[in-house]
Design a protein around this motif. Sequence first.
Motif, short mmCIF file in Angstrom:
data_model
loop_
_atom_site.label_atom_id
_atom_site.label_comp_id
_atom_site.label_asym_id
_atom_site.label_seq_id
_atom_site.Cartn_x
_atom_site.Cartn_y
_atom_site.Cartn_z
N THR A 33 18.96 -12.62 5.89
CA THR A 33 19.00 -11.96 7.02
C THR A 33 18.91 -10.49 6.57
OG1 THR A 33 21.38 -12.13 7.42
CG2 THR A 33 19.98 -13.63 8.32
N HIS A 34 19.29 -10.22 5.31
CA HIS A 34 19.33 -8.77 4.80
C HIS A 34 18.41 -8.93 3.46
CE1 HIS A 34 23.24 -8.92 7.30
NE2 HIS A 34 22.83 -7.70 7.57
N PRO A 35 17.28 -8.69 3.76
CA PRO A 35 16.37 -8.60 2.50
C PRO A 35 16.46 -7.14 1.88
CG PRO A 35 15.13 -8.36 4.42
CD PRO A 35 16.36 -8.83 4.82
N TYR A 36 16.36 -7.12 0.75
CA TYR A 36 15.87 -5.98 0.05
C TYR A 36 14.57 -5.36 0.66
CZ TYR A 36 18.66 -7.44 -4.12
OH TYR A 36 19.64 -7.98 -5.08
N VAL A 37 14.62 -3.97 1.02
CA VAL A 37 13.36 -3.26 1.48
C VAL A 37 13.17 -2.27 0.52
CG1 VAL A 37 12.56 -2.00 3.48
CG2 VAL A 37 14.02 -3.84 3.96
N ILE A 38 11.66 -2.24 -0.17
CA ILE A 38 11.31 -1.24 -0.96
C ILE A 38 10.13 -0.44 -0.21
CG2 ILE A 38 12.14 -2.31 -2.95
CD1 ILE A 38 8.67 -2.53 -2.80
N GLU A 39 10.04 0.87 -0.44
CA GLU A 39 8.74 1.47 0.24
C GLU A 39 8.09 1.81 -1.01
OE1 GLU A 39 10.06 5.05 2.58
OE2 GLU A 39 7.81 5.93 2.22
N VAL A 40 6.84 1.65 -0.90
CA VAL A 40 5.74 2.29 -2.02
C VAL A 40 5.60 3.74 -1.86
CG1 VAL A 40 3.68 1.80 -3.16
CG2 VAL A 40 4.84 -0.23 -2.05
N VAL A 41 6.45 4.15 -2.63
CA VAL A 41 6.30 5.88 -2.21
C VAL A 41 5.12 6.66 -3.12
CG1 VAL A 41 8.62 6.25 -1.42
CG2 VAL A 41 8.05 6.35 -4.10
N ASP A 42 4.75 5.65 -4.04
CA ASP A 42 3.74 6.46 -5.02
C ASP A 42 2.61 5.29 -5.40
OD1 ASP A 42 3.69 9.39 -5.10
OD2 ASP A 42 5.67 8.89 -6.26
N LEU A 43 1.50 5.54 -5.32
CA LEU A 43 0.46 4.19 -5.64
C LEU A 43 -0.73 5.09 -6.33
CD1 LEU A 43 -0.34 1.38 -5.83
CD2 LEU A 43 -0.97 1.62 -3.28
N ASP A 44 -0.90 5.24 -7.60
CA ASP A 44 -2.25 5.48 -8.15
C ASP A 44 -2.82 4.24 -8.94
OD1 ASP A 44 -4.05 6.63 -9.54
OD2 ASP A 44 -2.90 8.25 -10.60
N PRO A 45 -3.71 3.35 -8.17
CA PRO A 45 -3.98 2.17 -8.76
C PRO A 45 -4.74 2.01 -10.41
CG PRO A 45 -4.86 2.71 -6.44
CD PRO A 45 -4.44 3.93 -6.95
N GLY A 46 -4.03 1.21 -11.12
CA GLY A 46 -4.53 1.02 -12.37
C GLY A 46 -3.44 2.28 -13.16
N VAL A 47 -2.74 2.93 -12.52
CA VAL A 47 -1.90 4.01 -13.40
C VAL A 47 -0.61 3.90 -13.35
CG1 VAL A 47 -1.69 6.56 -13.73
CG2 VAL A 47 -4.19 5.83 -13.27
N SER A 48 -0.08 3.97 -11.92
CA SER A 48 1.24 3.70 -11.59
C SER A 48 1.72 3.39 -10.17
CB SER A 48 1.85 5.25 -12.16
OG SER A 48 1.35 6.34 -11.07
N VAL A 49 3.05 2.84 -10.05
CA VAL A 49 3.42 2.50 -9.00
C VAL A 49 4.77 2.66 -8.89
CG1 VAL A 49 3.97 0.56 -7.32
CG2 VAL A 49 1.86 0.47 -8.77
N GLY A 109 0.84 -1.27 -0.29
CA GLY A 109 -0.05 0.03 -0.09
C GLY A 109 0.97 1.27 0.03
N ARG A 110 0.19 2.39 -0.15
CA ARG A 110 1.23 3.81 -0.27
C ARG A 110 1.79 4.11 0.98
NH1 ARG A 110 -1.18 8.98 -3.16
NH2 ARG A 110 0.77 10.15 -3.04
N GLY A 111 3.08 4.16 0.98
CA GLY A 111 3.80 4.32 2.18
C GLY A 111 4.20 3.23 2.94
N GLY A 112 3.84 2.22 2.50
CA GLY A 112 3.90 0.78 3.14
C GLY A 112 5.30 0.27 2.71
N ARG A 113 5.88 -0.71 3.62
CA ARG A 113 7.20 -1.26 2.99
C ARG A 113 7.16 -2.76 3.07
NH1 ARG A 113 12.29 1.90 6.21
NH2 ARG A 113 11.82 4.18 5.28
#
Lengths: 148, 148
Positions: A53-69, A40-44
């Motif tokens: 023990t060292h996963p990649y971590v990504i933050e969903v900084v923008d989320l416009d459903p059906g348009v862009s992530v 979700g938006r702002g989620g990690r």
Amino acid sequence: MVDILHRIGIRATPEAVTHALSTADGVAGWWSATTTGDGGRGGRLSVPFDDPTHPYVIEVVDLDPGVSVRWRVVAGPPEWVGTHVEFRLSRPDDRTVVLFRHQGWAEPVEFMHHCSTKWATYLLSLREHLETGSGRPRPHDLKIDDWG
Amino acid sequence: MVDILHRIGIRATPEAVTHALSTADGVAGWWSATTTGDGGRGGRLSVPFDDPTHPYVIEVVDLDPGVSVRWRVVAGPPEWVGTHVEFRLSRPDDRTVVLFRHQGWAEPVEFMHHCSTKWATYLLSLREHLETGSGRPRPHDLKIDDWG
């Protein structure tokens, strides 16, 4: 600054594609099978690769459903940290077309060449996941070279 | 200027990879099945895609067997004409690693995104061709989106 670019068409709705790019169970279907987190938006999302023990971590900084992530890479390989991964969706026919950009690489190092090819295989995995229900997330990913 | 980058490892000798990148019968095994021409250093290859009357034409401008191959695009899509495609080979293990660079794009247009993913599938086809004897040159190429 140099970017990794890709384009793929997927026979699925833009909303289904958005889900696959912004939730833990979605990302687990095509990128890393053991992905966890809120999404979700702002989620990690925590996305394990070689070292659990060292996963990649990504933050969903923008989320416009059906348009862009848009993701920001919070943790991962040094070359990745602080970079952004953007997915822009369009609907030219019965496919959803994903324009992919991994931007913010400092230099076109050899690892970037590897990641570019690897992203292509993961986007093919995203398509398989959405079209057939069975993608190739890590550890079932297609190996491309001596680095994985 | 922006580049398309890729990296793939192939269980074949650098000499076999060089042959596949610089001769008509080699290129026909993985990129376009109806490739014709002289190949070799300074030679030109005619590589048909969508329109058989207007094939892509590439000139092998540099050829260092087992080390590198460099093409100049003489004819093809407007965005391609004048660009260069470079293959640099190394041998970290029993694989030959190919560092790929398609350089000289004026702008990161949507077609460049498509070509980047398409190059990945053709490099996988190059690997299949060399490892199994059966690649996926056009018209047997993997389709990736509404553009082919």
